[in-house]
Design a protein around this motif. Structure first.
Motif, PDB file in Angstrom:
ATOM      1  N   VAL A   5       0.832  -1.204   0.000  1.00 35.05           N
ATOM      2  CA  VAL A   5       0.000   0.000   0.000  1.00 35.05           C
ATOM      3  C   VAL A   5       0.869   1.258   0.000  1.00 35.05           C
ATOM      4  N   PHE A   6       1.948   1.251   0.779  1.00 35.16           N
ATOM      5  CA  PHE A   6       2.842   2.405   0.813  1.00 35.16           C
ATOM      6  C   PHE A   6       3.508   2.617  -0.543  1.00 35.16           C
ATOM      7  N   CYS A   7       3.970   1.543  -1.183  1.00 38.73           N
ATOM      8  CA  CYS A   7       4.636   1.673  -2.482  1.00 38.73           C
ATOM      9  C   CYS A   7       3.686   2.213  -3.545  1.00 38.73           C
ATOM     10  N   VAL A   8       2.519   1.611  -3.647  1.00 39.18           N
ATOM     11  CA  VAL A   8       1.559   2.041  -4.671  1.00 39.18           C
ATOM     12  C   VAL A   8       1.066   3.455  -4.374  1.00 39.18           C
ATOM     13  N   GLY A   9       0.785   3.742  -3.093  1.00 36.05           N
ATOM     14  CA  GLY A   9       0.347   5.094  -2.736  1.00 36.05           C
ATOM     15  C   GLY A   9       1.409   6.136  -3.012  1.00 36.05           C
ATOM     16  N   GLY A  10       2.673   5.802  -2.750  1.00 36.70           N
ATOM     17  CA  GLY A  10       3.748   6.741  -3.052  1.00 36.70           C
ATOM     18  C   GLY A  10       3.892   7.005  -4.533  1.00 36.70           C
ATOM     19  N   ALA A  11       3.746   5.955  -5.354  1.00 29.37           N
ATOM     20  CA  ALA A  11       3.822   6.150  -6.799  1.00 29.37           C
ATOM     21  C   ALA A  11       2.665   7.014  -7.305  1.00 29.37           C
ATOM     22  N   ARG A 137      12.630 -16.242  -4.577  1.00 30.32           N
ATOM     23  CA  ARG A 137      11.706 -15.612  -3.636  1.00 30.32           C
ATOM     24  C   ARG A 137      10.288 -15.438  -4.169  1.00 30.32           C
ATOM     25  N   GLY A 138      10.025 -15.727  -5.421  1.00 34.46           N
ATOM     26  CA  GLY A 138       8.680 -15.585  -5.943  1.00 34.46           C
ATOM     27  C   GLY A 138       8.481 -14.305  -6.740  1.00 34.46           C
ATOM     28  N   PRO A 139       7.378 -14.208  -7.476  1.00 38.69           N
ATOM     29  CA  PRO A 139       7.152 -13.037  -8.344  1.00 38.69           C
ATOM     30  C   PRO A 139       6.869 -11.751  -7.581  1.00 38.69           C
ATOM     31  N   LEU A 140       6.289 -11.832  -6.384  1.00 36.19           N
ATOM     32  CA  LEU A 140       5.972 -10.612  -5.639  1.00 36.19           C
ATOM     33  C   LEU A 140       7.230  -9.869  -5.234  1.00 36.19           C
ATOM     34  N   PHE A 141       8.264 -10.590  -4.863  1.00 39.53           N
ATOM     35  CA  PHE A 141       9.516  -9.961  -4.460  1.00 39.53           C
ATOM     36  C   PHE A 141      10.127  -9.156  -5.607  1.00 39.53           C
ATOM     37  N   SER A 142      10.025  -9.679  -6.827  1.00 40.16           N
ATOM     38  CA  SER A 142      10.557  -8.968  -7.990  1.00 40.16           C
ATOM     39  C   SER A 142       9.667  -7.807  -8.412  1.00 40.16           C
ATOM     40  N   ALA A 143       8.357  -7.999  -8.305  1.00 37.24           N
ATOM     41  CA  ALA A 143       7.433  -6.949  -8.740  1.00 37.24           C
ATOM     42  C   ALA A 143       7.458  -5.728  -7.825  1.00 37.24           C
ATOM     43  N   MET A 144       7.841  -5.898  -6.562  1.00 39.90           N
ATOM     44  CA  MET A 144       7.813  -4.779  -5.629  1.00 39.90           C
ATOM     45  C   MET A 144       8.881  -3.742  -5.922  1.00 39.90           C
ATOM     46  N   PHE A 145       9.839  -4.056  -6.777  1.00 39.04           N
ATOM     47  CA  PHE A 145      10.849  -3.070  -7.142  1.00 39.04           C
ATOM     48  C   PHE A 145      10.382  -2.153  -8.274  1.00 39.04           C
ATOM     49  N   ASN A 146       9.244  -2.439  -8.891  1.00 35.54           N
ATOM     50  CA  ASN A 146       8.750  -1.572  -9.964  1.00 35.54           C
ATOM     51  C   ASN A 146       8.386  -0.173  -9.489  1.00 35.54           C
ATOM     52  N   PRO A 147       7.736   0.011  -8.312  1.00 37.03           N
ATOM     53  CA  PRO A 147       7.505   1.401  -7.869  1.00 37.03           C
ATOM     54  C   PRO A 147       8.781   2.192  -7.656  1.00 37.03           C
ATOM     55  N   LEU A 148       9.901   1.508  -7.390  1.00 33.84           N
ATOM     56  CA  LEU A 148      11.162   2.221  -7.251  1.00 33.84           C
ATOM     57  C   LEU A 148      11.605   2.836  -8.571  1.00 33.84           C
ATOM     58  N   CYS A 149      11.170   2.255  -9.688  1.00 30.92           N
ATOM     59  CA  CYS A 149      11.484   2.843 -10.994  1.00 30.92           C
ATOM     60  C   CYS A 149      10.866   4.223 -11.149  1.00 30.92           C
ATOM     61  N   THR A 150       9.693   4.428 -10.542  1.00 32.31           N
ATOM     62  CA  THR A 150       9.063   5.747 -10.613  1.00 32.31           C
ATOM     63  C   THR A 150       9.935   6.810  -9.968  1.00 32.31           C
ATOM     64  N   LEU A 151      10.529   6.469  -8.837  1.00 30.43           N
ATOM     65  CA  LEU A 151      11.417   7.408  -8.152  1.00 30.43           C
ATOM     66  C   LEU A 151      12.671   7.689  -8.971  1.00 30.43           C
ATOM     67  N   ILE A 177      10.061   4.316  -0.862  1.00 25.14           N
ATOM     68  CA  ILE A 177      11.218   3.701  -0.211  1.00 25.14           C
ATOM     69  C   ILE A 177      10.801   3.001   1.084  1.00 25.14           C
ATOM     70  N   ILE A 178       9.948   3.659   1.884  1.00 25.06           N
ATOM     71  CA  ILE A 178       9.481   3.046   3.135  1.00 25.06           C
ATOM     72  C   ILE A 178       8.680   1.773   2.852  1.00 25.06           C
ATOM     73  N   GLY A 179       7.779   1.838   1.877  1.00 23.85           N
ATOM     74  CA  GLY A 179       6.991   0.654   1.529  1.00 23.85           C
ATOM     75  C   GLY A 179       7.845  -0.479   1.001  1.00 23.85           C
ATOM     76  N   LEU A 180       8.883  -0.139   0.226  1.00 26.66           N
ATOM     77  CA  LEU A 180       9.762  -1.179  -0.309  1.00 26.66           C
ATOM     78  C   LEU A 180      10.504  -1.898   0.815  1.00 26.66           C
ATOM     79  N   TYR A 181      11.015  -1.154   1.781  1.00 27.47           N
ATOM     80  CA  TYR A 181      11.708  -1.789   2.898  1.00 27.47           C
ATOM     81  C   TYR A 181      10.737  -2.597   3.764  1.00 27.47           C
ATOM     82  N   MET A 182       9.503  -2.145   3.880  1.00 28.44           N
ATOM     83  CA  MET A 182       8.518  -2.924   4.637  1.00 28.44           C
ATOM     84  C   MET A 182       8.221  -4.251   3.945  1.00 28.44           C
ATOM     85  N   VAL A 183       8.112  -4.221   2.628  1.00 28.99           N
ATOM     86  CA  VAL A 183       7.851  -5.462   1.884  1.00 28.99           C
ATOM     87  C   VAL A 183       9.047  -6.409   1.982  1.00 28.99           C
TER      88      VAL A 183
END
Length: 233
Positions: A5-11, A137-151, A177-183
Motif C-alpha cells: 500500500v505504501f509503495c503504490v500510494g507513493g507512486a 523468492r517468488g514473483p511478488l519480491f521482484s514486482a515490488m521493485f517496480n515502484p522504485l522505478c518511478t522514483l 522507499i518506506i513501503g519497499l523496505y517494509m515489503v
C-alpha cells in the motif's frame, strides 16, 4: 500488505500530487540537452496511460508465468537467451507493420546505435536477474521493485529532461522507499518462517522414521526367535 500500500500510494502521489516547487532545474542544468531533442511534443497522455495500464497488466501476468517456467526450466541463462530471442522476433514483426518503410529502420547517429545496444543489454540483464529472483523468492519480491522505478525516473527526468521537482514527488518517493523496505522485511520474515517449518517437519519425519525402524527391528527379531530352527520340510 502495508508495504505494498505504501509503495503504490507513493507512486500515485508522485504522479498526481504536486505542491510547491522545490528546484528550478533550468538554472541547475543547461537547456541544450541532447535528451530534449527526443522529447514528445504531442499531448496524447490519455492514450499513453491506457497503453501503460495494459503493459502493467501484461507485465504482472508475465512475472507470475515466469515463476512456473523457472520451476520447470531452472537454467536462467538459457531462459534469458530464449526470452530475448522471442521478444526480438515479436518486436521486429510489430515494428514492420507499424513502420513498413525501410528508411525508419536506419540508424543515422551513434546515439541511436548506443540506445539499441543499451536496450538489448539492459533487457538481457533484467530478464536474467528477474528469473533468478523469482526462482528464489517468488514473483511478488521482484514486482515490488517496480515502484522504485518511478522514483528513479523522476530524478533522471529532472536531470536530463528538465522536469520540475515538487514536494509531492519528494513525499511520494519517501513513501515508495518506506513501503519497499517494509515489503522486503515482510518477505524475509515469511522466508524465515517457511524455513523453520520445513526444518521442523524434516525433524519430525526423521524421528518418526527412526522410531518405526526400531519397532521393525524388534518385531523381526521376535519372529525369528519364535520360528523353529529346522523347518518341517
Amino acid at each position: 500488505m502495508m508495504g505494498t500500500v505504501f509503495c503504490v500510494g507513493g507512486a500515485v502521489v508522485m504522479a498526481l500530487l504536486k505542491g510547491p516547487k522545490l528546484l528550478n532545474m533550468e538554472l541547475i542544468f543547461p537547456t541544450n540537452s541532447i535528451f530534449l531533442q527526443f522529447a514528445p511534443q504531442q499531448d496524447t497522455w490519455v492514450i499513453g496511460c491506457l497503453f501503460l495500464f495494459a503493459s502493467t497488466c501484461c507485465w504482472s501476468l508475465w512475472l507470475i508465468l515466469q515463476g512456473y517456467v523457472s520451476a520447470c526450466y531452472p537454467d536462467h541463462l538459457s531462459l534469458t537467451a530464449w526470452m530475448c530471442l522471442i521478444a526480438a522476433v515479436q518486436s521486429a514483426v510489430l515494428a514492420f507493420f507499424i513502420e513498413p518503410h525501410f528508411n525508419a529502420w536506419k540508424l543515422t547517429s551513434p546515439f541511436q546505435l548506443f540506445c539499441c545496444f543499451y536496450a538489448g543489454l539492459a533487457s538481457a540483464v533484467t530478464f536474467f536477474a528477474q528469473a533468478w529472483c523469482i526462482a528464489r523468492r517468488g514473483p511478488l519480491f521482484s514486482a515490488m521493485f517496480n515502484p522504485l522505478c518511478t522514483l528513479i525516473v523522476t530524478v533522471f527526468a529532472c536531470i536530463f529532461m528538465h522536469e520540475e521537482l515538487y514536494t509531492g514527488s519528494l513525499m511520494g518517493g519517501l513513501a515508495v522507499i518506506i513501503g519497499l523496505y517494509m515489503v522486503l522485511w515482510g518477505k524475509a520474515k515469511d522466508h524465515q518462517d517457511i524455513k523453520e517449518e520445513e526444518t521442523t517437519q524434516m525433524k519430525h519425519e526423521s524421528s518418526t522414521t527412526s522410531s518405526c525402524g526400531d519397532n521393525n527391528i524388534v518385531i523381526s527379531c521376535r519372529i525369528d526367535l519364535e520360528q523353529p530352527l529346522l523347518s518341517e520340510k
